[in-house]
Design a protein around this motif. Structure first.
Motif, PDB file in Angstrom:
ATOM      1  N   VAL A 111      -4.067   8.343   3.260  1.00 42.80           N
ATOM      2  CA  VAL A 111      -3.032   8.560   2.245  1.00 42.80           C
ATOM      3  C   VAL A 111      -1.838   9.282   2.872  1.00 42.80           C
ATOM      4  CG1 VAL A 111      -2.463   9.787   0.097  1.00 42.80           C
ATOM      5  CG2 VAL A 111      -4.628   8.524   0.292  1.00 42.80           C
ATOM      6  N   SER A 112      -2.119  10.336   3.635  1.00 46.45           N
ATOM      7  CA  SER A 112      -1.051  11.085   4.300  1.00 46.45           C
ATOM      8  C   SER A 112      -0.265  10.199   5.252  1.00 46.45           C
ATOM      9  CB  SER A 112      -1.628  12.274   5.071  1.00 46.45           C
ATOM     10  OG  SER A 112      -2.217  13.181   4.181  1.00 46.45           O
ATOM     11  N   PHE A 131       4.090   5.820  -5.214  1.00 44.67           N
ATOM     12  CA  PHE A 131       4.222   5.867  -6.673  1.00 44.67           C
ATOM     13  C   PHE A 131       3.261   6.898  -7.268  1.00 44.67           C
ATOM     14  CE2 PHE A 131       3.041   4.268 -10.937  1.00 44.67           C
ATOM     15  CZ  PHE A 131       4.281   4.373 -11.542  1.00 44.67           C
ATOM     16  N   LEU A 132       2.017   6.884  -6.802  1.00 40.48           N
ATOM     17  CA  LEU A 132       1.042   7.852  -7.321  1.00 40.48           C
ATOM     18  C   LEU A 132       1.417   9.277  -6.941  1.00 40.48           C
ATOM     19  CD1 LEU A 132      -2.253   5.851  -6.671  1.00 40.48           C
ATOM     20  CD2 LEU A 132      -1.147   6.306  -8.884  1.00 40.48           C
ATOM     21  N   ARG A 133       1.952   9.454  -5.761  1.00 38.49           N
ATOM     22  CA  ARG A 133       2.379  10.797  -5.325  1.00 38.49           C
ATOM     23  C   ARG A 133       3.550  11.282  -6.188  1.00 38.49           C
ATOM     24  NH1 ARG A 133       0.656  15.434  -3.537  1.00 38.49           N
ATOM     25  NH2 ARG A 133       2.027  16.389  -2.017  1.00 38.49           N
ATOM     26  N   GLN A 134       4.449  10.363  -6.531  1.00 39.22           N
ATOM     27  CA  GLN A 134       5.585  10.722  -7.381  1.00 39.22           C
ATOM     28  C   GLN A 134       5.135  11.106  -8.787  1.00 39.22           C
ATOM     29  OE1 GLN A 134       8.886  11.076  -6.330  1.00 39.22           O
ATOM     30  NE2 GLN A 134       7.731  10.941  -4.424  1.00 39.22           N
ATOM     31  N   GLN A 135       3.971  10.618  -9.178  1.00 44.35           N
ATOM     32  CA  GLN A 135       3.416  10.985 -10.486  1.00 44.35           C
ATOM     33  C   GLN A 135       2.708  12.341 -10.440  1.00 44.35           C
ATOM     34  OE1 GLN A 135       0.928   7.645 -11.567  1.00 44.35           O
ATOM     35  NE2 GLN A 135       2.633   6.625 -12.594  1.00 44.35           N
ATOM     36  N   GLY A 136       2.676  12.946  -9.247  1.00 43.05           N
ATOM     37  CA  GLY A 136       2.124  14.286  -9.121  1.00 43.05           C
ATOM     38  C   GLY A 136       0.689  14.343  -8.635  1.00 43.05           C
ATOM     39  N   GLY A 191      -6.412   9.196  -2.757  1.00 41.35           N
ATOM     40  CA  GLY A 191      -7.452   8.612  -1.920  1.00 41.35           C
ATOM     41  C   GLY A 191      -8.649   8.155  -2.741  1.00 41.35           C
ATOM     42  N   GLU A 192      -9.069   8.972  -3.680  1.00 44.60           N
ATOM     43  CA  GLU A 192     -10.199   8.592  -4.532  1.00 44.60           C
ATOM     44  C   GLU A 192      -9.867   7.380  -5.383  1.00 44.60           C
ATOM     45  OE1 GLU A 192     -11.086  12.191  -6.667  1.00 44.60           O
ATOM     46  OE2 GLU A 192     -12.010  13.136  -4.911  1.00 44.60           O
ATOM     47  N   ARG A 213       0.829  -1.204   0.000  1.00 43.14           N
ATOM     48  CA  ARG A 213       0.000   0.000   0.000  1.00 43.14           C
ATOM     49  C   ARG A 213       0.866   1.259   0.000  1.00 43.14           C
ATOM     50  NH1 ARG A 213      -4.812   0.885  -1.845  1.00 43.14           N
ATOM     51  NH2 ARG A 213      -5.974  -0.369  -0.365  1.00 43.14           N
ATOM     52  N   GLN A 214       1.935   1.259   0.782  1.00 48.85           N
ATOM     53  CA  GLN A 214       2.840   2.415   0.798  1.00 48.85           C
ATOM     54  C   GLN A 214       3.449   2.628  -0.575  1.00 48.85           C
ATOM     55  OE1 GLN A 214       5.548   1.284   3.897  1.00 48.85           O
ATOM     56  NE2 GLN A 214       4.296   2.181   5.523  1.00 48.85           N
ATOM     57  N   ARG A 215       3.809   1.539  -1.263  1.00 48.00           N
ATOM     58  CA  ARG A 215       4.365   1.639  -2.618  1.00 48.00           C
ATOM     59  C   ARG A 215       3.358   2.268  -3.568  1.00 48.00           C
ATOM     60  NH1 ARG A 215       6.993  -3.090  -1.775  1.00 48.00           N
ATOM     61  NH2 ARG A 215       5.237  -4.327  -2.477  1.00 48.00           N
TER      62      ARG A 215
END
Length: 136
Positions: free
Chosen positions: A39-40, A17-22, A29-30, A11-13
Motif C-alpha cells: 500500500v505504501s 482514493f481510499l487514502r483520501q477517504q482517511g 491493505g486489509e 491499483r494506485q487509483r
C-alpha cells in the motif's frame, strides 16, 4: 488543485482514493488484500506520478511560449533540413513505429514540437508542406 487520477494505474487509483477517504495503510491493505508495504509503495508511486505529470505540464507550458527571433530564408531552409534528418533519426530509433508522446515521456515530447515546427517552417518558406511530418 485537483489531481488528475487518470494518470495513475488502476491499483494506485484505488489505494489513493481510499487514502483520501482517511483510511490508514493497514485498513487499505486489509480491504484490498495487500500488505502495508505494498500500500505504501502504491501511494509513493502515485505521488511520484503526480510530480512527474506536474513537471511535464509545466515544461510543456514553458516550451510553448513564443520567442522573437529573426531568421533568413536560407537559415529557415537549413532548419527544415535538420528537422527532416531529426525525424529520420527518431524513426530509426523506434523501429519505424508511429510515435506519440505521453505525459511520461515514453516518446520525446520534442517529437511533437519538431513535427509542428517542420510543418510551420515549410508553410512559411515554401507555402506548402513538402516533407511529411516527423510523426507520419
Amino acid at each position: 488543485m485537483e489531481k488528475d487520477l487518470s494518470i495513475l494505474t488502476e491499483r494506485q487509483r484505488e489505494v489513493y482514493f481510499l487514502r483520501q477517504q482517511g483510511l490508514t495503510c493497514k485498513c487499505i491493505g486489509e480491504e484490498l488484500h495487500l500488505s502495508v508495504s505494498a500500500v505504501s509503495l502504491h501511494l509513493r508511486n502515485a505521488q511520484r506520478r503526480f510530480r512527474q505529470y506536474q513537471a511535464f505540464q509545466e515544461e510543456k507550458k514553458r516550451d510553448g511560449q513564443t520567442v522573437a527571433f529573426s531568421i533568413s530564408r536560407i537559415e529557415l531552409a537549413l532548419i527544415i533540413e535538420g528537422l527532416v534528418l531529426l525525424g529520420e533519426k527518431m524513426h530509426r530509433e523506434i523501429g519505424g513505429r508511429n510515435i506519440r508522446s505521453d505525459w511520461q515521456g515514453r516518446m520525446p515530447y520534442r517529437a511533437l514540437a519538431a513535427d509542428a515546427l517542420l510543418t510551420r517552417a515549410q508553410l512559411a518558406l515554401y507555402g506548402k508542406v513538402i516533407h511529411t511530418g516527423i510523426l507520419e
